[in-house]
Design an enzyme around this catalytic site. Structure first.
Site, mmCIF file in Angstrom:
data_model
loop_
_atom_site.group_PDB
_atom_site.id
_atom_site.type_symbol
_atom_site.label_atom_id
_atom_site.label_comp_id
_atom_site.label_asym_id
_atom_site.label_seq_id
_atom_site.Cartn_x
_atom_site.Cartn_y
_atom_site.Cartn_z
ATOM 1 N N ASP A 134 0.844 -3.736 -3.567
ATOM 2 C CA ASP A 134 -0.427 -4.674 -3.420
ATOM 3 C C ASP A 134 -0.284 -5.957 -3.146
ATOM 4 O O ASP A 134 1.096 -6.186 -2.821
ATOM 5 C CB ASP A 134 -0.995 -4.698 -5.171
ATOM 6 C CG ASP A 134 -2.521 -5.152 -5.045
ATOM 7 O OD1 ASP A 134 -3.150 -5.058 -3.841
ATOM 8 O OD2 ASP A 134 -3.008 -5.238 -6.436
ATOM 9 N N GLU A 179 -0.928 -8.464 2.098
ATOM 10 C CA GLU A 179 -1.469 -8.981 3.289
ATOM 11 C C GLU A 179 -0.601 -9.785 4.031
ATOM 12 O O GLU A 179 -0.627 -10.084 5.203
ATOM 13 C CB GLU A 179 -2.898 -9.501 2.934
ATOM 14 C CG GLU A 179 -3.650 -8.467 2.603
ATOM 15 C CD GLU A 179 -3.466 -7.857 1.053
ATOM 16 O OE1 GLU A 179 -2.994 -8.821 0.222
ATOM 17 O OE2 GLU A 179 -4.124 -6.828 0.673
ATOM 18 N N ASP A 183 -10.797 -4.580 -3.959
ATOM 19 C CA ASP A 183 -11.377 -4.872 -5.308
ATOM 20 C C ASP A 183 -12.869 -4.953 -5.138
ATOM 21 O O ASP A 183 -13.654 -5.788 -4.989
ATOM 22 C CB ASP A 183 -11.003 -6.426 -5.567
ATOM 23 C CG ASP A 183 -9.356 -6.489 -6.105
ATOM 24 O OD1 ASP A 183 -8.954 -5.337 -5.809
ATOM 25 O OD2 ASP A 183 -8.912 -7.633 -5.658
#
Ligand SMILES: *[C@@H]1O[C@H](CO)[C@@H](O)[C@H](O)[C@H]1NC(C)=O
Length: 989
Positions: free
Chosen positions: A565, A568, A642
């Site tokens: 996760d 980015e 999300d």
């Protein structure tokens, strides 16, 4: 999975209080727009839009300042090279831009433009920066894996044309690139017709290197009038582009962060037009419909371009061109009879404007209808201009060509396409084992349980919280009893703390991303102060592998898999919640250049690590990633981040997951139930009924939400959700076969209408229903509250049958299909054969040797066809032939159903067939059964390779007449044919 909201919790309690109050009073959560740039706040985007506006405003007098020097051109072995000259000021030397056009064997073309001065390093960086001087030219090293063989047959036209160079290429030379010299531009043609145009609107713009000219300070003291004049003069002298806004050339600030921009302005932009094409699809990831809307304002249109800058966008908003977590700069244009595409291979921040121009019919040329051109404008902050052009003509051709370059989706383990149960967080090993037992108690199938960040000791990855996860091995052993797996999260931010060998190692080996001064970059994330592993560095990826060995990551087991996760990367205190652009990666490339690749290098390193946890243990890794780029499909699955527990987010997930499928990264899904907030039981139930159609199917929830495991919903919801899960499990053979097809051809796993019916204009923008693989299964998820029927769009004249009761729907157009809460709208298109496994089990692993049911759905011509792919679902032995691949056909003319092998024999084929020899087809259901079978009670079955006496035998047959509106159907009871064998069921004998 989460957000800066929770992050701020660790920063200030006050903020928490405020956000809690906000949540109390506003039912709807909102993205923080002020955290993310608009085009207007992103210097190079603003400059290039202004460039476009200027070109449009002065269209009659506007000429693009780029000219191809005809003397410089040469075509050799499929590659055309030359120099584009960009004229700047009257007396200045033009800027030299080396051009390469590569014509590929696949029929694709690649256009690359570089800048000679930067290429040669003949520039000066500001602030004594250590950054590289070249335009970033390594995106292909990460994104591309093949398909680059040159088409040596590419040939120049033998007709000389003044001002043009024409190259014929591709199969039988049916494709042409017509290169205009002044201004430089290219038209790509197929069979004489233009499909893609470069620089047609003159928006090509490569911001060339120039030194910053400091303005003498004393001028400022002079009179205002004079000063203005003086500056204007200076501008004309020094920076050739008259009237250009230099304000964002040398430095840019946003949200309190300043980007030092050591190379100055370096943007690259190009307009790409698709004449006659009304629809464009692709360029994920955005929360938009499938057919991309226009972006330059107006009714119902966006006013910002689609942005591609991988970001942790907290509580993202729907129907927006805002960037999300991943970027695939691959776009398809589609019209009746033709699909073409482009892949803009650039990893820097990118914006894409889309406009549609209607051309009115010429009243004098009768019969020529008005048509729409889609015009796009691609703008990246830095790097090469590097674009692939695909000329189709089918959607599959374009997707496959793109896949040959960037790789097809990895073949997943079979558990990975079953149901995943996740939550932030299962709080202890006891909790995990309890959830596991409760699934069993309620007879609800599931395969994987997930651990979010709280399992670690103080957010140190590769550790377990010693108080709550006391015995992870025992926990995983319990899971393994039903062949279930654990997925644990490991993120790229490494806690900067004492007594933590991972950070010590990373520092001492210098494997972290560096700041602009070349020191380890420190930022904030879940653990507080953190460093980021730089997987652009081969040494970092090699080191990363060592951390996953069982004796290093103690408490992990062979059934542990990994979730990446925040890659980015998410940096809570960084600009736009990510890293400063002037950070430095391996090779001294600026973060600016590689940002959109960052997530992929990380999940790829994790994939390689899982592959080598133990010598001799070779199984397909499973890694879930949030951030991605072109090529991510080779080593990960993705989810849409999300989302919110709202109906609108359920609805938005369908086009988003469809878009992933047509963009080469089909192993995709959205959090079932919605991440933030508490779904009503109805919403949760409908979300499961929709989630069974996500290729990646996981329930997940935020730490502040109430527990919502399916067994907690209560009657009738739990039963209805269980039915949905069983349907997914029953159809796992269909899903696995679809994954295999994606793995070998790039075909999407769930497919939008335009892909399946490329000539059906009415269906091009339909994005709320989907086909599963090549099976003809057509699903329309319910995404509205209080629904009891849905309207399904049927594009063709095949009969479609309700999956459960065989109600017939036929005729192009919309059909109303009942959809009370307990009913999942799912149709079967006539003409297909659907393999299923009907025995309810608790996990997919327990179904390995279960028998099959074949559902033969006769088409309007009375025929049907389908396929089944099967392997061990775990190892790479399929690459050595350890698989079963069959084609089933029902032929009306011979009145028989046959199974033939469509696989290729390899060294491990026989062993696998032997293992599977008792796996049989236990039932054949024929939907739309032929009237001539009425009264029949048995059929004749023959099988290859069986004993003489068994070669021809009878199997029981039943014929059922359908009630009003429903199809006739028939059943062959236990034909006892091996699923790996050739056989025939003869309905006439
Ligand atoms: C993935 O890992 C392999 C093996 O280390 C490497 O060759 C490849 O370049 C990596 N690709 C990406 C996208 O990181």
């Amino acid at each position: 999975m989460y957000s800066s909201r929770a992050a701020s919790r660790s920063w200030t309690g006050l903020f928490l209080l405020i956000s809690a109050l906000c949540c109390l009073f506003s039912p709807s959560l909102m993205v923080k727009h002020e955290n993310f740039k608009t085009c207007d706040q992103s210097g190079f985007c603003k400059r290039n839009r202004a460039y476009a506006d200027n070109a449009a405003a002065t269209s009659t007098s506007w000429t693009s300042p780029y000219t191809l020097d005809p003397q410089s051109l040469s075509l050799k072995d499929g590659q055309l090279t030359g120099i584009i000259l960009k004229s700047i000021a009257k007396d200045a030397e033009p800027v030299r831009l080396p051009l390469t056009v590569s014509f590929l064997e696949s029929g694709s073309a690649r256009v690359t433009v570089d800048e000679e001065k930067r290429q040669k390093g003949d520039i000066v960086l500001r602030h004594d920066s250590k950054a590289r001087k070249e335009r970033y030219n390594e995106a292909g090293n990460w994104a591309l894996v093949g398909g680059l063989e040159l088409n040596k047959g590419a040939a120049l036209s033998n007709q000389e044309e003044d001002g043009y160079t024409r190259v014929f290429y591709g199969k039988e030379g049916k494709q042409e690139a017509v290169i205009r010299h002044h201004p430089f531009g290219i038209e790509f043609k197929r069979n004489g017709e233009t499909h893609v145009k470069f620089n047609d609107r003159g928006l090509l713009n490569m911001e060339h290197w120039r030194p910053k000219v400091e303005k003498p300070a004393e001028e400022k003291k002079e009179g205002e009038e004079e000063n203005k004049e003086g500056e204007a003069e200076k501008k004309e002298e020094n920076s050739e582009e008259k009237g250009e806004d230099e304000g964002t050339w040398w430095e840019e600030s946003f949200g309190g962060n300043t980007d030092s921009k050591p190379r100055g302005p370096e943007a690259v932009a190009l307009d790409i037009s698709f004449p006659g094409y009304e629809h464009v699809f692709g360029i994920p990831e955005h929360a938009t419909g499938l057919s991309l809307k226009e972006t330059r304002g107006g009714d119902g249109k966006y006013s910002d371009p689609y942005r591609l800058y991988n970001s942790d966008v907290f509580e993202y908003e729907l129907n927006s061109p805002m960037t999300l977590y991943g970027a695939i700069p691959f776009m398809q244009a589609h019209r009746k009879g033709s699909t073409v595409g482009v892949f803009w291979m650039n990893a820097a921040e990118t914006w894409v404007d889309v406009v549609k121009a209607k051309s009115s019919p010429n009243p004098l040329s009768l019969g020529i209808k008005s048509h729409t051109d889609t015009q796009t404008h691609w703008i990246s902050e830095s790097g090469l201009l590097d674009v692939f052009v695909f000329l189709g003509p089918t959607p599959q051709d374009v997707i496959q060509s793109y896949g040959e370059l960037t790789g097809f989706t990895a073949m997943p383990q079979s558990f990975a396409i079953a149901y995943h149960q996740c939550r932030w967080n299962y709080v202890s090993d006891e909790d995990v084992m309890d959830v596991d037992r409760k699934f069993d108690k309620h007879n609800i199938p599931y395969d994987v349980i997930w651990l979010d960040i709280e399992y670690t000791q103080e957010k140190k990855y590769f550790t377990w919280d010693p108080l709550t996860f006391v015995n992870p091995i025992k926990m995983q052993k319990q899971l393994d009893k039903r062949e279930r797996k654990l997925v644990a999260i490991i993120d790229p931010h490494i806690k900067n703390t004492d007594n933590y060998n991972v950070i010590d190692d990373m520092k001492s080996k210098s494997l972290a991303v560096k700041n602009k001064d070349g020191n380890d970059y420190e930022g904030w994330c879940w653990p507080g102060s953190s460093y980021w592993v730089d997987c652009f560095n081969p040494a970092a990826s090699a080191w990363w592998k060592t951390l996953f060995k069982y004796d290093k990551f103690k408490g992990s087991a062979p059934n542990t898999f990994i979730w990446n996760d925040m890659n980015e990367p998410s940096v809570f205190n960084g600009p736009e919640t990510t890293m400063p652009k002037d950070n430095l990666h391996h090779g001294n490339w600026e973060h600016r250049d590689v940002h959109n690749l960052n997530g992929m290098t990380f999940h790829n390193a994790t994939y390689n690590a899982i592959l080598e946890r133990k010598k001799g243990e070779v199984r397909r890794p499973f890694v879930l990633t949030r951030s991605f780029y072109s090529g991510s499909q080779r080593s990960a699955a993705m989810w849409t981040g999300d989302n919110l527990a709202e109906w609108s987010h359920l609805e938005a997930s369908i086009p988003m997951v469809l878009n992933q499928g047509i963009s080469g990264f089909p192993f995709a899904g959205a959090d079932v139930g919605g991440f933030f907030g508490n779904p009503s039981k109805e919403l949760l139930t409908r979300w499961y009924q929709a989630g069974i159609y996500y290729p990646f199917f996981r329930g997940h929830a935020h730490i502040d939400t109430r527990r919502r495991e399916p067994y907690l919903a209560g009657s009738p919801y739990t039963e209805i959700i269980t039915q949905a899960l069983r349907l997914r499990y029953q159809l796992l053979p269909v899903w696995y076969t679809a994954f295999h097809e994606a793995h070998t051809t790039g075909a999407p796993i769930i497919r939008p209408n335009y892909y399946v019916h490329p000539d059906d204009e009415r269906g091009f923008s339909v994005d709320d229903q989907l086909y599963i693989g090549s099976t003809g299964l057509l699903a329309k998820p319910v995404t509205k509250e209080g629904t009891d029927s849905v309207s399904i769009y049927i594009a063709d004249d095949q009969p479609y049958f309700d999956y459960f009761d065989y109600t017939i729907y036929q005729g192009a157009g919309h059909h109303t299909v009942p959809a009370p809460l307990e009913k999942i709208p799912l149709l079967m298109q006539g003409g297909h054969i659907i393999p299923r496994r009907d025995r309810p089990r608790r996990s997919s692993g327990l179904m390995k040797f279960d028998p099959f049911t074949l559902v033969v759905v006769l088409g309007k011509d009375g025929n049907a066809e389908g396929s089944l792919y099967l392997d061990d679902g775990e190892t790479f032995d399929y690459q050595s032939g350890a698989y079963i691949h069959r084609r089933f056909s029902f032929d009306k003319a011979t009145n028989s159903l046959t199974s033939i092998n469509i696989g290729t024999k390899g060294p491990k084929t026989d062993a696998y067939l032997k293992l599977m020899k008792n796996v049989r087809v236990e039932k054949v259901i024929v939907v739309g059964a032929l009237e001539i079978w009425k009264g029949k009670t048995e059929v004749t079955v023959s099988e290859e390779g069986s004993k003489e006496s068994a070669r021809r035998r009878k199997a029981a047959f039943e014929y059922h007449e359908g009630e009003k509106g429903k199809a006739n159907w028939a059943v062959v009871r236990d034909p006892k044919v091996g699923v790996g064998r050739g056989w025939k069921v003869d309905f006439s004998g």
